[in-house]
Design an enzyme around this catalytic site. Structure first.
Site, PDB file in Angstrom:
ATOM      1  N   PHE A  11       0.266  55.067  39.959  1.00 18.28           N
ATOM      2  CA  PHE A  11      -0.365  54.096  38.995  1.00 18.28           C
ATOM      3  C   PHE A  11      -0.542  52.775  39.568  1.00 18.28           C
ATOM      4  CE2 PHE A  11       1.867  50.820  36.213  1.00 18.28           C
ATOM      5  CZ  PHE A  11       0.536  50.248  35.749  1.00 18.28           C
ATOM      6  N   THR A  35       3.848  62.991  41.092  1.00 16.89           N
ATOM      7  CA  THR A  35       3.655  62.206  39.826  1.00 16.89           C
ATOM      8  C   THR A  35       2.299  61.529  40.022  1.00 16.89           C
ATOM      9  OG1 THR A  35       4.922  60.472  40.622  1.00 16.89           O
ATOM     10  CG2 THR A  35       6.073  61.893  39.100  1.00 16.89           C
ATOM     11  N   TYR A 145      17.392  57.190  40.910  1.00 22.53           N
ATOM     12  CA  TYR A 145      16.560  56.349  41.257  1.00 22.53           C
ATOM     13  C   TYR A 145      17.170  54.908  41.741  1.00 22.53           C
ATOM     14  CZ  TYR A 145      12.269  53.366  40.656  1.00 22.53           C
ATOM     15  OH  TYR A 145      10.904  52.715  40.427  1.00 22.53           O
TER      16      TYR A 145
END
Ligand code: UDP
Length: 311
Positions: A11, A35, A145
């Protein structure tokens, strides 16, 4: 100028590829598509200054020729994605950061690490300033994460201090915009997708938790400025305009004109109660602050999702 970007098909990465090409860079995009999506960079692939290498950056990478900049953006980054890929997330934050820093040392490249507001965990200081050390649960589900990015920051500072690599660290707060995946599980695509399909909007918990949403175009401007700045400590990049998730769901209903109801679902484990960046450092060091109002950014994002949602 030749720039390598990991996670370039993601993204934020794909917006950076676009911006760097527009600024005249040769761009080498490295992605394993865990992803990321080829569709995000399809429109760039015809340009001869753009190159794609399908590679998992948690494995060492050899590059021929000079590399002026390395931007390390590869990582699953939405809670749903990193819960689905916990070990690749830990590996790309640790081994991937080590590999890219090693390459930066070898090639004498400038280096920029994409870090995150998640380093602050469920914060006990509000808003979050870069001097706050955070409140992270290392063994919680989000730890894969949060701790990977905290390690990545430590590794980046060590390469700066020990090997004099010209490093920068941006701590990215919630960002939204075109090319988010509708199924990445984050609140913006979830609620927008639900509103467009006429399904109930899912608010987790009682919706009193807060977030502060930054439009991707603003974020990219901040990243480019940081890359060019002579500054090595972490810099928060985000929009300080804070909203509760319940109010945010109401905004989405208004924006879409949807008649969907709002339903409440259990709050995920370790979901931060509040989040808002203090951006004084970005203002002072980079002369940067967000320019796009949430309403305008959300409208653009909605147009992107409208064409993609399965009705
Ligand atoms: N959230 C929600 N409904 C959804 C998805 C997320 O209420 O369908 C909440 C989530 O619990 C969190 C906030 O929205 O409090 C932002 O979640 P997101 O997954 O976008 O990212 P986070 O900021 O937690 O990393």
């Amino acid at each position: 100028m030749r720039t390598l970007i990991t996670g370039g098909a993601g993204f934020i990465g794909s917006h950076l590829c676009e911006r760097l090409l527009a600024n005249g860079h040769d761009v080498l995009c490295v992605d394993n598509l865990i992803t990321g999506h080829l569709e995000n960079i399809e429109h760039l692939s015809g340009q001869d200054r753009f190159q794609l290498r399908l590679h998992n950056i948690s494995e060492p990478l050899e590059i021929d020729g000079p590399v002026d900049n390395i931007l390390h953006f590869a990582s699953p980054a939405s809670p749903v994605d990193y819960l689905r890929h916990p070990i690749p997330t830990l590996k790309v934050g640790s081994l991937g950061t080590h590999n890219t820093l090693g390459l930066a040392k070898l090639k004498k490249s400038r280096y920029l690490l994409a870090s995150t507001s998640e380093v602050y965990g469920d914060p006990e200081q509000h808003p979050q300033r870069e001097t706050y050390w955070g409140n992270v649960n290392p063994i919680g589900v989000r730890g894969v994460y949060d701790e990977a990015k905290r390690f990545a920051e430590a590794m980046t500072m060590a390469y700066h201090r020990s090997h004099d690599v010209d490093t920068k660290i941006c701590r990215i707060f919630n960002t939204y915009g075109e090319r988010m995946r509708l199924d990445d599980g984050r609140v913006v695509p979830n609620l927008m997708g639900q509103a467009l399909r006429g399904e109930p909007l899912t608010v987790y918990g009682d919706g009193s938790q807060t977030r502060s949403f930054c439009y991707v175009g603003d974020l990219v401007e901040g990243i480019i400025r940081l890359l060019n700045a002579d500054f090595h400590e972490p810099v928060n990049l985000g929009n300080p305009n804070e909203v509760t998730i319940l109010d945010f769901a109401r905004e989405i209903l208004e924006l879409t004109g949807s008649k969907s109801e709002i339903i409440f679902k259990p709050l995920p484990q370790d979901d931060p109660r509040v989040r808002r960046p203090d951006i004084s450092r970005a203002r002072n060091v980079l002369g940067w602050e967000p320019a796009v109002a949430r309403r305008d950014g959300l409208r653009r994002t909605l147009e992107f999702f409208r064409d993609r949602v399965d009705l």
